[in-house]
Design a protein around this motif. Structure first.
Motif, mmCIF file in Angstrom:
data_model
loop_
_atom_site.group_PDB
_atom_site.id
_atom_site.type_symbol
_atom_site.label_atom_id
_atom_site.label_comp_id
_atom_site.label_asym_id
_atom_site.label_seq_id
_atom_site.Cartn_x
_atom_site.Cartn_y
_atom_site.Cartn_z
ATOM 1 N N ASP A 12 0.876 -1.168 0.000
ATOM 2 C CA ASP A 12 0.000 0.000 0.000
ATOM 3 C C ASP A 12 0.909 1.212 0.000
ATOM 4 O OD1 ASP A 12 -2.398 -1.325 0.067
ATOM 5 O OD2 ASP A 12 -2.708 -1.098 2.240
ATOM 6 N N LEU A 13 0.817 2.021 -1.042
ATOM 7 C CA LEU A 13 1.618 3.258 -1.078
ATOM 8 C C LEU A 13 0.668 4.430 -0.935
ATOM 9 C CD1 LEU A 13 4.324 4.780 -1.616
ATOM 10 C CD2 LEU A 13 3.712 4.764 -4.024
ATOM 11 N N PRO A 41 2.775 -6.053 -8.157
ATOM 12 C CA PRO A 41 1.910 -7.231 -8.066
ATOM 13 C C PRO A 41 0.435 -6.815 -8.083
ATOM 14 C CG PRO A 41 2.855 -6.702 -5.937
ATOM 15 C CD PRO A 41 3.449 -5.737 -6.899
ATOM 16 N N PRO A 42 -0.454 -7.754 -8.415
ATOM 17 C CA PRO A 42 -1.882 -7.403 -8.538
ATOM 18 C C PRO A 42 -2.470 -6.836 -7.245
ATOM 19 C CG PRO A 42 -1.472 -9.690 -9.246
ATOM 20 C CD PRO A 42 -0.173 -9.152 -8.738
ATOM 21 N N GLU A 43 -1.925 -7.257 -6.105
ATOM 22 C CA GLU A 43 -2.505 -6.790 -4.827
ATOM 23 C C GLU A 43 -2.043 -5.387 -4.447
ATOM 24 O OE1 GLU A 43 -0.461 -9.255 -5.266
ATOM 25 O OE2 GLU A 43 -1.169 -11.147 -4.435
ATOM 26 N N ALA A 44 -1.119 -4.796 -5.208
ATOM 27 C CA ALA A 44 -0.587 -3.473 -4.822
ATOM 28 C C ALA A 44 -1.674 -2.406 -4.926
ATOM 29 C CB ALA A 44 0.586 -3.120 -5.718
ATOM 30 N N ARG A 45 -1.596 -1.420 -4.046
ATOM 31 C CA ARG A 45 -2.597 -0.355 -4.037
ATOM 32 C C ARG A 45 -1.933 0.999 -3.848
ATOM 33 N NH1 ARG A 45 -7.368 -0.708 0.236
ATOM 34 N NH2 ARG A 45 -5.506 -0.372 1.472
ATOM 35 N N ILE A 46 -2.477 2.008 -4.494
ATOM 36 C CA ILE A 46 -1.942 3.363 -4.359
ATOM 37 C C ILE A 46 -3.073 4.247 -3.858
ATOM 38 C CG2 ILE A 46 -1.014 5.333 -5.659
ATOM 39 C CD1 ILE A 46 -0.083 3.078 -7.720
ATOM 40 N N ILE A 47 -2.804 4.984 -2.809
ATOM 41 C CA ILE A 47 -3.836 5.878 -2.275
ATOM 42 C C ILE A 47 -3.294 7.302 -2.314
ATOM 43 C CG2 ILE A 47 -5.246 6.467 -0.261
ATOM 44 C CD1 ILE A 47 -4.884 3.500 0.648
ATOM 45 N N GLY A 48 -3.921 8.132 -3.124
ATOM 46 C CA GLY A 48 -3.546 9.547 -3.151
ATOM 47 C C GLY A 48 -4.286 10.240 -2.018
ATOM 48 N N ALA A 49 -3.566 11.061 -1.256
ATOM 49 C CA ALA A 49 -4.217 11.772 -0.157
ATOM 50 C C ALA A 49 -3.810 13.236 -0.222
ATOM 51 C CB ALA A 49 -3.797 11.166 1.183
ATOM 52 N N ARG A 87 -6.268 0.145 -9.244
ATOM 53 C CA ARG A 87 -5.499 -0.003 -7.999
ATOM 54 C C ARG A 87 -5.375 1.311 -7.230
ATOM 55 N NH1 ARG A 87 -4.776 -3.570 -11.258
ATOM 56 N NH2 ARG A 87 -4.231 -5.681 -10.651
ATOM 57 N N VAL A 88 -5.965 2.374 -7.791
ATOM 58 C CA VAL A 88 -5.767 3.707 -7.211
ATOM 59 C C VAL A 88 -7.013 4.166 -6.468
ATOM 60 C CG1 VAL A 88 -5.296 6.117 -7.779
ATOM 61 C CG2 VAL A 88 -4.153 4.306 -9.072
ATOM 62 N N ARG A 89 -6.802 4.737 -5.303
ATOM 63 C CA ARG A 89 -7.912 5.311 -4.539
ATOM 64 C C ARG A 89 -7.532 6.749 -4.154
ATOM 65 N NH1 ARG A 89 -10.473 1.475 -1.236
ATOM 66 N NH2 ARG A 89 -11.916 3.188 -0.802
ATOM 67 N N TYR A 90 -8.533 7.483 -3.678
ATOM 68 C CA TYR A 90 -8.245 8.856 -3.229
ATOM 69 C C TYR A 90 -8.880 9.097 -1.861
ATOM 70 C CZ TYR A 90 -7.757 13.879 -2.927
ATOM 71 O OH TYR A 90 -7.407 15.136 -2.505
#
Ligand code: NAD
Length: 484
Positions: A12-13, A41-49, A87-90
């Motif tokens: 999780d980045l 990898p498929p499970e990786a996630r990026i969260i922009g904050a 994979r991206v969330r905000y």
């Protein structure tokens, strides 16, 4: 040659400042390119904050546009871009307030690498570290990535190190200097420590001097306000050029391992002599038909900040005593180029007579443009005209030598972010290194501030002020030409 891509562990980045200029231009396109290459990898996630209110869809649209602008078109297959964006969330979050922190806490997953990228103004680094801790979001293995500038002087760097240390252990702190992520910079270590050829000559007995040039054609642009409080010494020399100098000058570390490398770099910084005022030339670019001068750019007619600096630096240790390092960097110069030149001494005696004096061998490590390594050697001029000598370059452009694979060299941010996930700190600055660099820089700046030193004017599109040429001429040496 096939490059090997080994996927990193699931992560999780969280990018604080995920809507900012750096995130848009560098961090997110870098992540996309690693995804495209199969390293995420498929499970990786990026969260922009960030502070602004957006939903996931708006943020994804923003990133889609950034990918469109900053990623090579051949890597932009729509299906791959869509898969990346999934994979991206905000998250709307305030670094200085309470908004968003509980939500972030609720989003964190166990069992994956957690990395928090501080891509916000340096004034917020401490707030983020403190809130990550207070809300129980970070654990003993989480990593934080801290952007530049790391402090403005020794005192502020110490204070920032102390604040971060309240909440994170040194092995969790990744201080970015993107120069260290450049392919050629690592190649410098490969050339030095992977070959028998250079290391025996790599000392004051054989090296006449070393030149490091980082020249930009752009002015301060929209960053005038920030830059005018910083200047070339703080913005370039204290960090990027210091890191290059360390990698050239350091002793071989016992292993290519983070603390082994950083211990050796630290010893170099501690061995730097203070720089005499006569060994420093500061400059400001003037205006021309192509653009405004420095003073207009920063909207401060009385500014004494330098947009160019050249300095002669000595390292007091057994290896380098007597070999000067000449550093220069500036804005609005003739060409955009970064290079390190190791200029060897002349052969002690010419057997070919005075007319055929051999020139020194020069090893040039080009960081940009066209990354590569070039060695100037003397050979016989071909033909029947007797023993005439001529210099030729043994040129190794990575693109030419390594073929299409070299076209795909990951940029600095790609490599560095993947290193954060892998838990490899070798290419990041340790707290004591940053402090030692400021401890050397501070008195130099204090001296010119005390004297009210006024930078020399230089013509935009030139190679800097005349006095910078004199800095070498008076030692019987010359700068290499600034050319792309
Ligand atoms: P920016 O001003 O474009 O973006 C700042 C980001 O921080 C935005 O997303 C903004 O919403 C967010 N932010 C501001 N206040 C906040 C708050 N209270 N809470 C939460 N989020 C907040 O800045 P940038 O150019 O992207 O730079 C970010 C960092 O990277 C800075 O430390 C800068 O020195 C460093 N840096 C930038 C560049 C570059 O090329 N832009 C290069 C090297 C280093």
């Amino acid at each position: 040659m096939v490059s090997r891509v080994i996927p990193v562990d699931p992560f999780d980045l969280i990018i604080f400042g995920g809507t900012g200029d750096l995130a848009r231009r560098k961090i997110l396109p870098a992540l996309y390119r690693r995804f495209w290459a199969g390293q995420m990898p498929p499970e990786a996630r990026i969260i922009g904050a960030a502070r602004a209110a957006h939903d996931d869809a708006e943020y994804r649209a923003m990133i889609r546009a950034a990918i469109g602008e900053f990623v090579a078109p051949e890597k932009q297959e729509p299906a791959t871009v869509d898969a990346f964006l999934e994979r991206v969330r905000y998250l709307t979050l305030d670094a200085r307030g309470d908004d968003g922190w509980d939500a972030l806490c609720g989003m964190m997953r166990n069992g994956v690498v957690q990395a928090f990228y501080f891509s916000v103004g340096p004034g917020l680094f401490g707030d983020l570290a403190e809130r990550l801790h207070r809300h129980g979001i970070a654990d003993a293995e989480s990593r934080i990535v801290v952007e530049k500038p790391f402090g403005h002087d020794l005192q502020s760097a110490r204070a920032l190190n102390a604040t971060l240390a309240q909440h994170f252990d040194e092995h969790q702190i990744y201080r970015i200097d993107h120069y260290l992520g450049k392919e050629t910079v690592q190649n410098l270590m490969a050339v030095r420590f992977g070959n028998m050829l250079f290391e025996p000559l790599w000392n004051a007995r054989n090296v006449d001097h070393i030149q490091i040039t980082v020249a930009e054609t752009v002015g301060v642009g929209g960053r005038g306000d920030y830059y005018d409080r910083s200047g070339a010494m703080r913005d370039m020399v204290q960090n990027h050029m210091m890191q290059l100098l360390c990698l050239i000058a350091m002793e071989p570390p016992y292993a290519f391992e983070s603390d082994a490398v950083r211990d050796e770099k630290l010893k170099v910084i501690r061995a730097l002599d203070p720089v005499a005022p006569g060994d420093i030339v500061r400059g400001q670019y003037g205006g021309d038909s192509g653009g405004p001068g420095y003073l207009e750019d920063v909207e401060n007619p009385d500014s004494l900040t330098e947009s160019f600096i050249a300095l002669k630096v000595h390292i007091s240790n057994w290896r380098w005593k007597g070999t000067p390092f000449y550093l220069r960097t500036g804005k609005r110069m003739r060409a955009r180029t970064s290079e390190i030149a190791i200029v060897f001494k002349d052969p002690p005696h010419s057997i070919f007579g005075v007319q055929e004096r051999q020139k020194a061998n020069v090893l040039v490590i080009r960081l940009q443009p066209n990354e590569g390594i070039n060695l100037r050697v003397t050979i016989k001029e071909p033909g029947p005209g007797g023993m005439r000598l001529v210099e030729v370059p043994l040129d190794m452009s990575f693109k030419e030598a390594l073929g299409p694979e070299a076209e795909d060299i990951p940029d600095a941010y790609e490599r560095l972010i993947m290193d954060v996930i892998r838990g490899n700190q070798t290419l990041f600055m340790r707290g004591d290194e940053v402090e030692a660099a400021w401890a050397w820089t501070d008195p130099i700046i204090a001296d010119w501030e005390e004297r009210g030193d006024r930078p020399r004017l230089y013509e935009a599109g030139s190679s800097g002020p005349e006095d910078a040429l004199m800095l070498m001429h008076k030692d019987g040496r010359r700068w290499r030409e600034v050319k792309a």
